[in-house]
Design a protein around this motif. Sequence first.
Motif, mmCIF file in Angstrom:
data_model
loop_
_atom_site.group_PDB
_atom_site.id
_atom_site.type_symbol
_atom_site.label_atom_id
_atom_site.label_comp_id
_atom_site.label_asym_id
_atom_site.label_seq_id
_atom_site.Cartn_x
_atom_site.Cartn_y
_atom_site.Cartn_z
ATOM 1 N N ARG A 186 -19.250 -7.781 -0.076
ATOM 2 C CA ARG A 186 -20.085 -8.760 0.614
ATOM 3 C C ARG A 186 -19.248 -9.903 1.180
ATOM 4 N NH1 ARG A 186 -25.130 -10.066 -3.251
ATOM 5 N NH2 ARG A 186 -23.465 -10.386 -4.762
ATOM 6 N N TRP A 187 -18.019 -10.085 0.651
ATOM 7 C CA TRP A 187 -17.132 -11.104 1.204
ATOM 8 C C TRP A 187 -16.566 -10.610 2.538
ATOM 9 C CZ3 TRP A 187 -17.291 -15.687 -1.080
ATOM 10 C CH2 TRP A 187 -17.640 -15.750 -2.436
ATOM 11 N N PRO A 188 -16.411 -11.476 3.530
ATOM 12 C CA PRO A 188 -16.032 -11.016 4.873
ATOM 13 C C PRO A 188 -14.631 -10.456 4.996
ATOM 14 C CG PRO A 188 -16.099 -13.428 4.784
ATOM 15 C CD PRO A 188 -16.702 -12.929 3.498
ATOM 16 N N THR A 189 -13.759 -10.731 4.036
ATOM 17 C CA THR A 189 -12.382 -10.229 4.127
ATOM 18 C C THR A 189 -12.102 -9.079 3.173
ATOM 19 O OG1 THR A 189 -11.604 -11.795 2.456
ATOM 20 C CG2 THR A 189 -11.535 -12.525 4.759
ATOM 21 N N ALA A 190 -13.087 -8.636 2.404
ATOM 22 C CA ALA A 190 -12.843 -7.654 1.353
ATOM 23 C C ALA A 190 -12.743 -6.244 1.905
ATOM 24 C CB ALA A 190 -13.939 -7.722 0.301
ATOM 25 N N GLY A 191 -11.964 -5.403 1.188
ATOM 26 C CA GLY A 191 -11.903 -3.992 1.512
ATOM 27 C C GLY A 191 -10.558 -3.556 2.059
ATOM 28 N N PRO A 192 -10.504 -2.335 2.599
ATOM 29 C CA PRO A 192 -9.249 -1.795 3.127
ATOM 30 C C PRO A 192 -8.883 -2.446 4.449
ATOM 31 C CG PRO A 192 -11.042 -0.259 3.519
ATOM 32 C CD PRO A 192 -11.614 -1.361 2.675
ATOM 33 N N THR A 193 -7.629 -2.272 4.837
ATOM 34 C CA THR A 193 -7.121 -2.880 6.062
ATOM 35 C C THR A 193 -6.480 -1.838 6.962
ATOM 36 O OG1 THR A 193 -4.998 -3.339 4.980
ATOM 37 C CG2 THR A 193 -6.656 -5.088 4.922
ATOM 38 N N GLU A 194 -6.308 -2.225 8.214
ATOM 39 C CA GLU A 194 -5.527 -1.422 9.139
ATOM 40 C C GLU A 194 -4.045 -1.528 8.776
ATOM 41 O OE1 GLU A 194 -6.202 -5.420 11.356
ATOM 42 O OE2 GLU A 194 -7.098 -4.279 9.697
ATOM 43 N N THR A 195 -3.203 -0.740 9.408
ATOM 44 C CA THR A 195 -1.762 -0.927 9.238
ATOM 45 C C THR A 195 -1.334 -2.144 10.052
ATOM 46 O OG1 THR A 195 -1.302 0.613 11.044
ATOM 47 C CG2 THR A 195 -1.298 1.509 8.816
ATOM 48 N N PHE A 196 -0.322 -2.843 9.540
ATOM 49 C CA PHE A 196 0.133 -4.071 10.187
ATOM 50 C C PHE A 196 1.433 -3.882 10.960
ATOM 51 C CE2 PHE A 196 -2.263 -5.370 6.377
ATOM 52 C CZ PHE A 196 -3.270 -6.098 6.991
ATOM 53 N N GLY A 197 2.316 -3.039 10.474
ATOM 54 C CA GLY A 197 3.572 -2.795 11.164
ATOM 55 C C GLY A 197 4.655 -3.780 10.813
ATOM 56 N N THR A 198 4.361 -5.074 10.904
ATOM 57 C CA THR A 198 5.355 -6.104 10.611
ATOM 58 C C THR A 198 4.709 -7.236 9.828
ATOM 59 O OG1 THR A 198 4.940 -7.415 12.617
ATOM 60 C CG2 THR A 198 6.558 -5.619 12.781
ATOM 61 N N ALA A 199 5.539 -7.976 9.109
ATOM 62 C CA ALA A 199 5.049 -9.147 8.386
ATOM 63 C C ALA A 199 4.502 -10.180 9.352
ATOM 64 C CB ALA A 199 6.171 -9.739 7.535
ATOM 65 N N GLU A 200 5.107 -10.292 10.529
ATOM 66 C CA GLU A 200 4.636 -11.259 11.523
ATOM 67 C C GLU A 200 3.191 -10.985 11.912
ATOM 68 O OE1 GLU A 200 5.925 -13.048 15.914
ATOM 69 O OE2 GLU A 200 6.853 -11.198 15.141
ATOM 70 N N ARG A 201 2.857 -9.724 12.133
ATOM 71 C CA ARG A 201 1.482 -9.373 12.499
ATOM 72 C C ARG A 201 0.523 -9.670 11.355
ATOM 73 N NH1 ARG A 201 2.574 -3.481 15.347
ATOM 74 N NH2 ARG A 201 3.715 -4.261 17.186
ATOM 75 N N TYR A 202 0.950 -9.386 10.133
ATOM 76 C CA TYR A 202 0.110 -9.683 8.974
ATOM 77 C C TYR A 202 -0.200 -11.173 8.917
ATOM 78 C CZ TYR A 202 -1.237 -10.235 4.044
ATOM 79 O OH TYR A 202 -1.897 -10.552 2.874
ATOM 80 N N HIS A 203 0.824 -12.006 8.988
ATOM 81 C CA HIS A 203 0.623 -13.446 8.876
ATOM 82 C C HIS A 203 -0.165 -13.991 10.066
ATOM 83 C CE1 HIS A 203 2.880 -13.879 5.228
ATOM 84 N NE2 HIS A 203 3.972 -13.357 5.759
ATOM 85 N N GLU A 204 0.009 -13.419 11.228
ATOM 86 C CA GLU A 204 -0.789 -13.830 12.385
ATOM 87 C C GLU A 204 -2.268 -13.535 12.159
ATOM 88 O OE1 GLU A 204 0.894 -11.765 15.671
ATOM 89 O OE2 GLU A 204 2.498 -13.239 16.011
ATOM 90 N N LEU A 205 -2.554 -12.360 11.583
ATOM 91 C CA LEU A 205 -3.949 -12.011 11.301
ATOM 92 C C LEU A 205 -4.548 -12.972 10.286
ATOM 93 C CD1 LEU A 205 -6.433 -10.173 11.499
ATOM 94 C CD2 LEU A 205 -5.414 -8.758 9.697
ATOM 95 N N VAL A 206 -3.824 -13.231 9.195
ATOM 96 C CA VAL A 206 -4.329 -14.139 8.177
ATOM 97 C C VAL A 206 -4.581 -15.523 8.778
ATOM 98 C CG1 VAL A 206 -3.745 -15.347 6.041
ATOM 99 C CG2 VAL A 206 -3.310 -12.891 6.244
ATOM 100 N N ALA A 207 -3.656 -16.008 9.575
ATOM 101 C CA ALA A 207 -3.824 -17.320 10.210
ATOM 102 C C ALA A 207 -5.047 -17.327 11.120
ATOM 103 C CB ALA A 207 -2.568 -17.690 10.994
#
Length: 374
Positions: A186-207
């Motif tokens: 029920r939380w909007p960020t919970a569950g599985p994720t797509e592949t990110f490829g790089t740490a930069e993309r991960y941190h960009e998504l979180v931001a």
Amino acid sequence: MRTVGVEEELLLVDAESGRPLSVAARTLRFAAEAAEPVDATSDDVPGGSLEHELQQQQVETDTVPHTDMAALGDGVRAWRDHAITAARRAGARVIASGTSPLPVGAAVVGKPRYLQMVEHFGLTTSEQLTGACHVHVSVESDDEGIGVLDRIRGWLPQLLALSANSPFWRGEDTKYASFRSQAIVRWPTAGPTETFGTAERYHELVASMIASGAILDEGMIYFDARLSHHYPTVEIRVADVCPDAADTVLIAALCRGLVDTAAAAWRAEDEPTPLAVSMLRLMSWQAGRYGIEGDLIDPRTLKPRPAREIVGDLVDHVRDALRENGDEAFVEEQIERIFARGNGAMRQRAMLEKTGQLSDVVAELARVTAGLDD
């Protein structure tokens, strides 16, 4: 060898009725007056604590990092014992269960952040009394961590199936082995994720997620697995808290095996298995619904097969890492134990069938949590 630390969310319940009790503050006060476990933290070692969680009817333990699974098990049990002793002084018992078998009312801890969550997310926050097991496995860098996250996605549902320990919600049998896995999405960020490829993309998504205003901060990134924002670790968050501490250590050993195996594949530049997030959600739903009693979905063929076979595939997938870490024999033995006597959900339902009383289910959970079931 990679270090592993474990966080466990534990429920505080009335010793007689089995209903959750809002005594976290008193429990933590009594815990602070007692000597801490040997596993307690030092200035240069993270973890090692007993803390508040979202609700006043629960506490969270946090071991220090370990390389040896036997030592990790000792740490898990030491922090459980610490919580149990303090809770007893507060008039409560401690149970490791993904949800409360008996009905419970909202009692959110009065911290500003938690109160803001109540205002922002409403009933989702108020009803969020669940118990998870979060496993932290060390990584050398964020880049390695993302390489791991991209390559373990298809194997996380098997961890949920093995650990499933939340069949009851508001006093009713949900028909799920892990209803916690339903409550958490029920939380909007919970569950599985797509592949990110790089740490930069991960941190960009979180931001971007934080900047959207839909969540409050980085602590509300509730992915099934994420980069920890506190430690240099991958944090695997998919499992229910297990009543038997040995099952907790099993989940931790498998998590380290997955991280080792995925990191090696990342270094070899092997591409992640292309799995759609919608398919991963379906795989997680299947694992949460049936646990180890039905079919799971094969992460390679996407076809249903018996849980015992799919769990065996998971062990084979990480076998080289398990062997190198000295965990192979323990993992195989503990998996055989789970399939022989059932996971937490199966044991809860067996006790209800035996006595017809959910209070007896809670009492049995308290015994197993305390290591008194042998």
